[in-house]
Design an enzyme around this catalytic site. Structure first.
Site, PDB file in Angstrom:
ATOM      1  N   GLN A   1      -5.819 -12.339 -12.400  1.00  0.00           N
ATOM      2  CA  GLN A   1      -5.626 -11.182 -13.266  1.00  0.00           C
ATOM      3  C   GLN A   1      -4.159 -11.011 -13.678  1.00  0.00           C
ATOM      4  OE1 GLN A   1      -7.291  -8.615 -10.074  1.00  0.00           O
ATOM      5  NE2 GLN A   1      -5.790  -7.109 -10.736  1.00  0.00           N
TER       6      GLN A   1
ATOM      7  N   LEU B   1       0.810  -1.224   0.000  1.00  0.00           N
ATOM      8  CA  LEU B   1       0.000   0.000   0.000  1.00  0.00           C
ATOM      9  C   LEU B   1       0.844   1.275   0.000  1.00  0.00           C
ATOM     10  CD1 LEU B   1      -2.846  -0.998   2.485  1.00  0.00           C
ATOM     11  CD2 LEU B   1      -2.673  -1.415   0.032  1.00  0.00           C
TER      12      LEU B   1
ATOM     13  N   LYS C   1      -6.573   5.921 -11.370  1.00  0.00           N
ATOM     14  CA  LYS C   1      -5.356   5.449 -12.041  1.00  0.00           C
ATOM     15  C   LYS C   1      -5.663   4.222 -12.905  1.00  0.00           C
ATOM     16  CE  LYS C   1      -1.213   3.139 -11.354  1.00  0.00           C
ATOM     17  NZ  LYS C   1      -1.629   1.798 -10.983  1.00  0.00           N
ATOM     18  N   ASP C   2      -6.524   3.338 -12.402  1.00  0.00           N
ATOM     19  CA  ASP C   2      -6.905   2.145 -13.177  1.00  0.00           C
ATOM     20  C   ASP C   2      -8.277   2.417 -13.782  1.00  0.00           C
ATOM     21  OD1 ASP C   2      -4.704   0.145 -12.357  1.00  0.00           O
ATOM     22  OD2 ASP C   2      -5.323   1.083 -10.493  1.00  0.00           O
TER      23      ASP C   2
ATOM     24  N   GLY D   1      -9.516   3.699  -7.625  1.00  0.00           N
ATOM     25  CA  GLY D   1      -8.673   4.818  -8.048  1.00  0.00           C
ATOM     26  C   GLY D   1      -8.764   5.042  -9.551  1.00  0.00           C
TER      27      GLY D   1
ATOM     28  N   GLY E   1      -1.878   6.390  -2.460  1.00  0.00           N
ATOM     29  CA  GLY E   1      -3.055   6.255  -3.337  1.00  0.00           C
ATOM     30  C   GLY E   1      -4.121   5.403  -2.670  1.00  0.00           C
ATOM     31  N   HIS E   2      -3.703   4.262  -2.118  1.00  0.00           N
ATOM     32  CA  HIS E   2      -4.656   3.393  -1.419  1.00  0.00           C
ATOM     33  C   HIS E   2      -5.236   4.109  -0.195  1.00  0.00           C
ATOM     34  CE1 HIS E   2      -1.773   0.392  -3.303  1.00  0.00           C
ATOM     35  NE2 HIS E   2      -2.929  -0.079  -3.739  1.00  0.00           N
TER      36      HIS E   2
HETATM   37  P1  AMP Z   1      -4.069  -2.269  -6.438  1.00  0.00           P
HETATM   38  O1  AMP Z   1      -3.588  -2.610  -5.079  1.00  0.00           O
HETATM   39  O2  AMP Z   1      -2.985  -1.816  -7.361  1.00  0.00           O
HETATM   40  O3  AMP Z   1      -4.980  -3.316  -7.017  1.00  0.00           O
HETATM   41  O4  AMP Z   1      -4.992  -0.979  -6.255  1.00  0.00           O
HETATM   42  C1  AMP Z   1      -6.066  -0.979  -5.357  1.00  0.00           C
HETATM   43  C2  AMP Z   1      -6.861   0.275  -5.569  1.00  0.00           C
HETATM   44  O5  AMP Z   1      -6.029   1.420  -5.350  1.00  0.00           O
HETATM   45  C3  AMP Z   1      -7.395   0.406  -7.005  1.00  0.00           C
HETATM   46  O6  AMP Z   1      -8.707   0.940  -6.968  1.00  0.00           O
HETATM   47  C4  AMP Z   1      -6.426   1.366  -7.621  1.00  0.00           C
HETATM   48  O7  AMP Z   1      -6.966   2.095  -8.709  1.00  0.00           O
HETATM   49  C5  AMP Z   1      -6.140   2.290  -6.453  1.00  0.00           C
HETATM   50  N1  AMP Z   1      -4.904   3.031  -6.689  1.00  0.00           N
HETATM   51  C6  AMP Z   1      -3.711   2.534  -7.092  1.00  0.00           C
HETATM   52  N2  AMP Z   1      -2.836   3.534  -7.284  1.00  0.00           N
HETATM   53  C7  AMP Z   1      -3.480   4.683  -6.996  1.00  0.00           C
HETATM   54  C8  AMP Z   1      -3.117   6.065  -7.015  1.00  0.00           C
HETATM   55  N3  AMP Z   1      -1.901   6.455  -7.365  1.00  0.00           N
HETATM   56  N4  AMP Z   1      -4.056   6.991  -6.654  1.00  0.00           N
HETATM   57  C9  AMP Z   1      -5.315   6.592  -6.287  1.00  0.00           C
HETATM   58  N5  AMP Z   1      -5.716   5.310  -6.256  1.00  0.00           N
HETATM   59  C10 AMP Z   1      -4.817   4.370  -6.604  1.00  0.00           C
END
Ligand code: AMP
Length: 316
Positions: free
Chosen positions: A80, A52, A169-170, A167, A55-56
């Site tokens: 995935q 984490l 970002k995705d 987020g 962003g998280h």
């Molecule tokens: P992940 O752990 O990469 O699967 O991401 C979990 C959540 O965190 C997803 O909804 C991502 O889009 C979000 N996320 C990842 N990076 C960022 C970021 N830089 N800013 C905001 N949310 C983010």
């Protein structure tokens, strides 16, 4: 980045932070927790794969502001990842992740102990968002969106949130989940939160740890290229997709450490289908996104163009 997380937490100090974080390692424990909560309480959910960063944390803070209870999940979802991708070496930092979520005022986190907890052997059913296999991540990673849609559906069934936070970002994942709850009548309100960035514009990502110092120093080029494409769109009454893509690609190609452009996409925020051109007359605006490789590290990012923010963020 630690400073960014601390700053975020100071700025948005949740009244509940400091409460004990309840950790559920099985579906049965998570269901028991949910049953123990008031049936009328709102529950905001932040699904993650761990490792984490700020962003998280920003998603947990958004959930904390809006909901009575906040839940997260940490699960590196194998379905995935494609063959040869980084499933085995995906960063895993559980203890510091739990500390961050506790600081963000989260109430409960679901951490399935193994793949088997989430996936029965030889499952018969999955969620197949067929058109997404033709776009963006789906082209290079054919099973990616099916893996995302299926795990989100499973996690929603286990955690039973009223709200879920993703987020920007995705962005394709956000739009996929918005369509998933709409198409399958799921009683979950999907919120999209802005991308958190480093000072040079690089979107924070768990995979940024793979960048070497020299790659990290130039990684802001992706955001710079997308900003240039957005400025081109917004500065003209109409511009072709080809012109926007070549504006972005020119900036990216000027970076010697760039090993590949996987895609630059100008798409509709309703279904991520490619647009032929951008014009201000397009009611929903557009999503300009790209994926590149710096050395062997894959980076993705996107910006919203025209009236897309209203479409993506909704009226809050
Ligand atoms: P992940 O752990 O990469 O699967 O991401 C979990 C959540 O965190 C997803 O909804 C991502 O889009 C979000 N996320 C990842 N990076 C960022 C970021 N830089 N800013 C905001 N949310 C983010």
């Amino acid at each position: 980045m630690l400073a960014l997380t601390r700053g975020l937490l100071r700025q948005h100090r949740a009244p509940q932070s400091g409460r004990a974080l309840h950790v559920c390692k099985s579906i049965a424990e998570m269901r028991a927790y949910r049953r123990s909560t008031n049936a009328h309480s709102t529950l905001g959910f932040v699904p993650t794969m761990g490792a984490l960063h700020s962003g998280h944390v920003s998603l947990a803070i958004a959930a904390r502001k809006e909901c009575d209870l906040v839940a997260g999940s940490i699960f590196v979802n194998p379905t995935q990842f494609g063959v040869g991708e980084d499933l085995d070496k995906y960063p895993r930092t559980l203890q510091s992740d739990l500390a961050m979520l506790a600081d963000a005022g989260m109430d409960v986190v679901f951490v399935p102990e193994s793949r088997d907890e989430m996936y029965a052997p030889n499952p018969l059913c999955h969620v197949e968002p067929a058109p997404f296999s033709r776009i963006m991540e789906g082209v290079a990673r054919p099973d990616f969106f099916r893996g995302v849609a299926t795990i989100v559906c499973k996690l929603f069934n286990v955690v039973q949130p009223t709200h879920a936070y993703f987020g920007q970002k995705d962005i394709s994942q956000c739009i996929l989940v918005q369509r998933l709850v709409q198409d399958l009548n799921m009683p979950v309100c999907v919120r999209v939160c802005e991308t958190m960035r480093a000072e040079d514009g690089l979107a924070l990502s768990s995979r940024n740890v793979y960048l070497s110092a020299s790659e990290r120093a130039v990684a802001g080029v992706l955001y710079k290229a997308l900003q240039a494409g957005k400025a081109l769109c917004e500065g003209r009454s109409e511009v072709s997709r080809a012109a926007v893509v070549s504006t972005c690609e020119e900036i990216l190609r000027a970076e010697p450490l760039l090993s590949r452009i996987e895609y630059v996409s100008l798409a509709s925020p309703t279904d991520m289908e490619e647009l032929v051109s951008f014009s201000h007359a397009i009611g929903d605006g557009a999503v300009l996104s790209a994926a590149i490789r710096l050395g062997s590290v894959r980076l993705i990012d996107n910006v919203l163009v025209g009236s897309a923010p209203q479409h993506i963020y909704g009226n809050r």
